[in-house]
Scaffold this motif. Structure first.
Motif, PDB file in Angstrom:
ATOM      1  N   SER A 101       0.823  -1.210   0.000  1.00  0.00           N
ATOM      2  CA  SER A 101       0.000   0.000   0.000  1.00  0.00           C
ATOM      3  C   SER A 101       0.855   1.256   0.000  1.00  0.00           C
ATOM      4  O   SER A 101       0.578   2.211  -0.734  1.00  0.00           O
ATOM      5  N   ARG A 102       1.865   1.240   0.815  1.00  0.00           N
ATOM      6  CA  ARG A 102       2.739   2.424   0.894  1.00  0.00           C
ATOM      7  C   ARG A 102       3.522   2.632  -0.395  1.00  0.00           C
ATOM      8  O   ARG A 102       3.700   3.756  -0.852  1.00  0.00           O
ATOM      9  N   ARG A 103       3.993   1.531  -0.984  1.00  0.00           N
ATOM     10  CA  ARG A 103       4.717   1.677  -2.243  1.00  0.00           C
ATOM     11  C   ARG A 103       3.760   2.128  -3.341  1.00  0.00           C
ATOM     12  O   ARG A 103       4.111   2.936  -4.197  1.00  0.00           O
ATOM     13  N   CYS A 104       2.521   1.640  -3.305  1.00  0.00           N
ATOM     14  CA  CYS A 104       1.505   2.077  -4.256  1.00  0.00           C
ATOM     15  C   CYS A 104       1.341   3.595  -4.186  1.00  0.00           C
ATOM     16  O   CYS A 104       1.352   4.279  -5.213  1.00  0.00           O
ATOM     17  N   LEU A 105       1.201   4.100  -2.992  1.00  0.00           N
ATOM     18  CA  LEU A 105       1.039   5.543  -2.817  1.00  0.00           C
ATOM     19  C   LEU A 105       2.267   6.310  -3.287  1.00  0.00           C
ATOM     20  O   LEU A 105       2.160   7.357  -3.934  1.00  0.00           O
ATOM     21  N   THR A 106       3.440   5.777  -3.021  1.00  0.00           N
ATOM     22  CA  THR A 106       4.680   6.402  -3.473  1.00  0.00           C
ATOM     23  C   THR A 106       4.732   6.450  -4.997  1.00  0.00           C
ATOM     24  O   THR A 106       5.053   7.473  -5.589  1.00  0.00           O
ATOM     25  N   TYR A 107       4.408   5.333  -5.630  1.00  0.00           N
ATOM     26  CA  TYR A 107       4.379   5.309  -7.093  1.00  0.00           C
ATOM     27  C   TYR A 107       3.364   6.312  -7.637  1.00  0.00           C
ATOM     28  O   TYR A 107       3.624   7.026  -8.597  1.00  0.00           O
ATOM     29  N   LEU A 108       2.206   6.352  -7.009  1.00  0.00           N
ATOM     30  CA  LEU A 108       1.158   7.252  -7.466  1.00  0.00           C
ATOM     31  C   LEU A 108       1.594   8.708  -7.367  1.00  0.00           C
ATOM     32  O   LEU A 108       1.370   9.499  -8.287  1.00  0.00           O
ATOM     33  N   MET A 109       2.253   9.049  -6.290  1.00  0.00           N
ATOM     34  CA  MET A 109       2.733  10.425  -6.090  1.00  0.00           C
ATOM     35  C   MET A 109       3.847  10.781  -7.065  1.00  0.00           C
ATOM     36  O   MET A 109       4.078  11.956  -7.336  1.00  0.00           O
TER      37      MET A 109
END
Length: 93
Positions: A22-30
């Motif tokens: 989830s955290r990496r997903c958010l990082t990628y999205l940002m």
């Protein structure tokens, strides 16, 4: 930098964690990497489908990724699914 630590953690294979996905997903999205973000959002659900937060948080992350990818109809459906799941969770309390 946080994304790099998530990559090492996930790729190292020491542990499977929906939180790290989830955290990496958010990082990628940002960082404008919507395709990679969507992969991680989906992976978090696969890894731990019983994780209560994954039932709606991941759907919201998927919706954001889909919007970024120009898939508005799918994104709207994902958002509706997340809202429905969150309402069910709230009503159980």
């Amino acid at each position: 930098m946080a994304g790099l630590f998530c990559v090492y953690f996930i790729d190292g294979g020491t542990m499977v964690s929906p939180t790290v996905d989830s955290r990496r997903c958010l990082t990628y999205l940002m960082n404008e990497n919507a395709e990679e973000a969507l992969t991680d959002a989906l992976q978090a659900q696969v890894v731990s489908p019983e994780w209560p937060t994954a039932l709606y948080l991941q759907v919201y992350l998927q919706a954001a990724c889909l919007f970024k990818l120009g898939m508005e109809t799918d994104a709207q459906q994902a958002f509706k699914d997340g809202t429905t799941l969150e309402a069910k969770k709230t009503n159980r309390r």
